[in-house]
Design a protein around this motif. Structure first.
Motif, PDB file in Angstrom:
ATOM      1  N   GLU A 175      79.044  32.675  89.690  1.00 51.72           N
ATOM      2  CA  GLU A 175      78.768  33.363  90.943  1.00 51.72           C
ATOM      3  C   GLU A 175      77.394  34.001  90.832  1.00 51.72           C
ATOM      4  O   GLU A 175      77.103  34.679  89.850  1.00 51.72           O
ATOM      5  N   LEU A 176      76.546  33.722  91.815  1.00 54.36           N
ATOM      6  CA  LEU A 176      75.193  34.265  91.846  1.00 54.36           C
ATOM      7  C   LEU A 176      75.263  35.747  92.175  1.00 54.36           C
ATOM      8  O   LEU A 176      75.753  36.138  93.237  1.00 54.36           O
ATOM      9  N   LYS A 177      74.807  36.574  91.239  1.00 55.70           N
ATOM     10  CA  LYS A 177      74.788  38.030  91.412  1.00 55.70           C
ATOM     11  C   LYS A 177      73.371  38.514  91.187  1.00 55.70           C
ATOM     12  O   LYS A 177      72.570  37.843  90.548  1.00 55.70           O
ATOM     13  N   ILE A 178      73.057  39.706  91.701  1.00 58.48           N
ATOM     14  CA  ILE A 178      71.740  40.255  91.446  1.00 58.48           C
ATOM     15  C   ILE A 178      71.828  41.391  90.442  1.00 58.48           C
ATOM     16  O   ILE A 178      72.812  42.112  90.377  1.00 58.48           O
ATOM     17  N   ALA A 179      70.777  41.495  89.651  1.00 54.85           N
ATOM     18  CA  ALA A 179      70.609  42.609  88.720  1.00 54.85           C
ATOM     19  C   ALA A 179      69.438  43.414  89.256  1.00 54.85           C
ATOM     20  O   ALA A 179      68.338  42.889  89.405  1.00 54.85           O
ATOM     21  N   THR A 180      69.671  44.647  89.577  1.00 57.59           N
ATOM     22  CA  THR A 180      68.617  45.426  90.217  1.00 57.59           C
ATOM     23  C   THR A 180      68.753  46.903  89.896  1.00 57.59           C
ATOM     24  O   THR A 180      69.832  47.389  89.615  1.00 57.59           O
ATOM     25  N   GLU A 181      67.636  47.572  89.959  1.00 58.44           N
ATOM     26  CA  GLU A 181      67.645  49.017  89.804  1.00 58.44           C
ATOM     27  C   GLU A 181      67.621  49.705  91.162  1.00 58.44           C
ATOM     28  O   GLU A 181      67.828  50.896  91.263  1.00 58.44           O
TER      29      GLU A 181
ATOM     30  N   GLN B  41      69.529  32.636 104.043  1.00 60.43           N
ATOM     31  CA  GLN B  41      69.862  31.602 103.068  1.00 60.43           C
ATOM     32  C   GLN B  41      68.731  30.584 103.102  1.00 60.43           C
ATOM     33  O   GLN B  41      68.384  30.086 104.164  1.00 60.43           O
ATOM     34  N   LEU B  42      68.158  30.278 101.953  1.00 58.18           N
ATOM     35  CA  LEU B  42      67.107  29.265 101.886  1.00 58.18           C
ATOM     36  C   LEU B  42      67.675  27.907 101.496  1.00 58.18           C
ATOM     37  O   LEU B  42      67.017  26.889 101.671  1.00 58.18           O
ATOM     38  N   VAL B  43      68.884  27.914 100.945  1.00 58.60           N
ATOM     39  CA  VAL B  43      69.561  26.694 100.511  1.00 58.60           C
ATOM     40  C   VAL B  43      70.961  26.688 101.132  1.00 58.60           C
ATOM     41  O   VAL B  43      71.736  27.607 100.893  1.00 58.60           O
ATOM     42  N   PRO B  44      71.280  25.674 101.925  1.00 59.13           N
ATOM     43  CA  PRO B  44      72.615  25.639 102.524  1.00 59.13           C
ATOM     44  C   PRO B  44      73.684  25.238 101.512  1.00 59.13           C
ATOM     45  O   PRO B  44      73.390  24.568 100.516  1.00 59.13           O
ATOM     46  N   ALA B  45      74.910  25.651 101.772  1.00 54.19           N
ATOM     47  CA  ALA B  45      76.031  25.233 100.930  1.00 54.19           C
ATOM     48  C   ALA B  45      76.087  23.709 100.919  1.00 54.19           C
ATOM     49  O   ALA B  45      75.829  23.059 101.927  1.00 54.19           O
ATOM     50  N   GLY B  46      76.395  23.152  99.744  1.00 56.08           N
ATOM     51  CA  GLY B  46      76.437  21.700  99.591  1.00 56.08           C
ATOM     52  C   GLY B  46      75.152  21.114  99.054  1.00 56.08           C
ATOM     53  O   GLY B  46      75.032  19.907  98.889  1.00 56.08           O
ATOM     54  N   SER B  47      74.160  21.976  98.756  1.00 58.87           N
ATOM     55  CA  SER B  47      72.862  21.517  98.267  1.00 58.87           C
ATOM     56  C   SER B  47      72.695  21.789  96.781  1.00 58.87           C
ATOM     57  O   SER B  47      73.228  22.764  96.253  1.00 58.87           O
TER      58      SER B  47
ATOM     59  N   PRO C  16      69.606  31.309  88.547  1.00 59.61           N
ATOM     60  CA  PRO C  16      69.450  31.407  87.101  1.00 59.61           C
ATOM     61  C   PRO C  16      69.693  30.082  86.376  1.00 59.61           C
ATOM     62  O   PRO C  16      69.237  29.898  85.262  1.00 59.61           O
ATOM     63  N   ARG C  17      70.426  29.164  87.036  1.00 62.24           N
ATOM     64  CA  ARG C  17      70.769  27.908  86.389  1.00 62.24           C
ATOM     65  C   ARG C  17      70.937  26.825  87.449  1.00 62.24           C
ATOM     66  O   ARG C  17      71.364  27.087  88.567  1.00 62.24           O
ATOM     67  N   GLN C  18      70.618  25.592  87.092  1.00 58.53           N
ATOM     68  CA  GLN C  18      70.737  24.452  87.995  1.00 58.53           C
ATOM     69  C   GLN C  18      72.190  24.175  88.343  1.00 58.53           C
ATOM     70  O   GLN C  18      73.088  24.368  87.520  1.00 58.53           O
ATOM     71  N   GLY C  19      72.429  23.713  89.564  1.00 60.50           N
ATOM     72  CA  GLY C  19      73.781  23.345  89.956  1.00 60.50           C
ATOM     73  C   GLY C  19      73.894  23.045  91.437  1.00 60.50           C
ATOM     74  O   GLY C  19      72.889  22.928  92.142  1.00 60.50           O
ATOM     75  N   LEU C  20      75.126  22.925  91.903  1.00 64.69           N
ATOM     76  CA  LEU C  20      75.426  22.653  93.298  1.00 64.69           C
ATOM     77  C   LEU C  20      75.916  23.936  93.945  1.00 64.69           C
ATOM     78  O   LEU C  20      76.937  24.497  93.526  1.00 64.69           O
ATOM     79  N   LEU C  21      75.172  24.431  94.936  1.00 71.36           N
ATOM     80  CA  LEU C  21      75.586  25.638  95.644  1.00 71.36           C
ATOM     81  C   LEU C  21      76.727  25.234  96.575  1.00 71.36           C
ATOM     82  O   LEU C  21      76.518  24.469  97.512  1.00 71.36           O
ATOM     83  N   VAL C  22      77.933  25.719  96.286  1.00 72.02           N
ATOM     84  CA  VAL C  22      79.101  25.269  97.042  1.00 72.02           C
ATOM     85  C   VAL C  22      79.575  26.256  98.100  1.00 72.02           C
ATOM     86  O   VAL C  22      80.283  25.861  99.034  1.00 72.02           O
ATOM     87  N   GLU C  23      79.208  27.542  97.961  1.00 76.49           N
ATOM     88  CA  GLU C  23      79.719  28.521  98.923  1.00 76.49           C
ATOM     89  C   GLU C  23      78.847  29.776  98.945  1.00 76.49           C
ATOM     90  O   GLU C  23      78.436  30.269  97.903  1.00 76.49           O
TER      91      GLU C  23
ATOM     92  N   ILE D 155      77.966  28.712  92.491  1.00 70.85           N
ATOM     93  CA  ILE D 155      77.219  27.524  92.098  1.00 70.85           C
ATOM     94  C   ILE D 155      77.976  26.824  90.972  1.00 70.85           C
ATOM     95  O   ILE D 155      78.394  27.462  90.009  1.00 70.85           O
ATOM     96  N   VAL D 156      78.160  25.515  91.107  1.00 66.45           N
ATOM     97  CA  VAL D 156      78.856  24.712  90.109  1.00 66.45           C
ATOM     98  C   VAL D 156      77.816  23.986  89.270  1.00 66.45           C
ATOM     99  O   VAL D 156      76.899  23.364  89.805  1.00 66.45           O
ATOM    100  N   CYS D 157      77.966  24.087  87.937  1.00 65.49           N
ATOM    101  CA  CYS D 157      77.016  23.488  86.991  1.00 65.49           C
ATOM    102  C   CYS D 157      77.719  22.455  86.121  1.00 65.49           C
ATOM    103  O   CYS D 157      78.922  22.532  85.910  1.00 65.49           O
ATOM    104  N   GLU D 158      76.927  21.546  85.553  1.00 63.94           N
ATOM    105  CA  GLU D 158      77.442  20.610  84.562  1.00 63.94           C
ATOM    106  C   GLU D 158      77.142  21.162  83.174  1.00 63.94           C
ATOM    107  O   GLU D 158      76.274  22.014  83.010  1.00 63.94           O
TER     108      GLU D 158
END
Length: 90
Positions: A3-9, A18-24, A47-54, A72-75
């Motif tokens: 799950e894409l999360k942000i680390a921030t202060e 959204q710059l990338v639609p789900a399914g890309s 942070p890592r390559q994969g398929l953004l699913v939701e 994001i689903v990764c191999e």
């Protein structure tokens, strides 16, 4: 899968776009969305390559440290994926 999360202060950001639609497919370091802190805009890199699913957020949602924004689903083998650090635009 991660799950894409942000680390921030910063206390919070507002989700802008959204710059990338789900399914890309996304590449490592590719900007997947835009956030704002009210004064500046930021891109969030994958942070890592994969398929953004939701996407879990929509325009105007408030995002705080550790909130999940997308799945994001990764191999490959299971590894820890760090939270993304928003990068200021401009």
């Amino acid at each position: 899968m991660y799950e894409l999360k942000i680390a921030t202060e910063e206390p919070s950001y507002t989700f802008v776009q959204q710059l990338v639609p789900a399914g890309s497919l996304v590449g490592t370091g590719q900007a997947v969305c835009t956030l704002t802190d009210g004064a500046m805009e930021f891109h969030v890199p994958a942070p890592r390559q994969g398929l953004l699913v939701e996407w879990f957020v929509e325009h105007g949602a408030v995002i705080e440290n550790g909130d999940s924004m997308a799945r994001i689903v990764c191999e490959g083998e299971l590894v820890a994926v760090p939270a993304a650090v928003p990068m200021r635009l401009g």
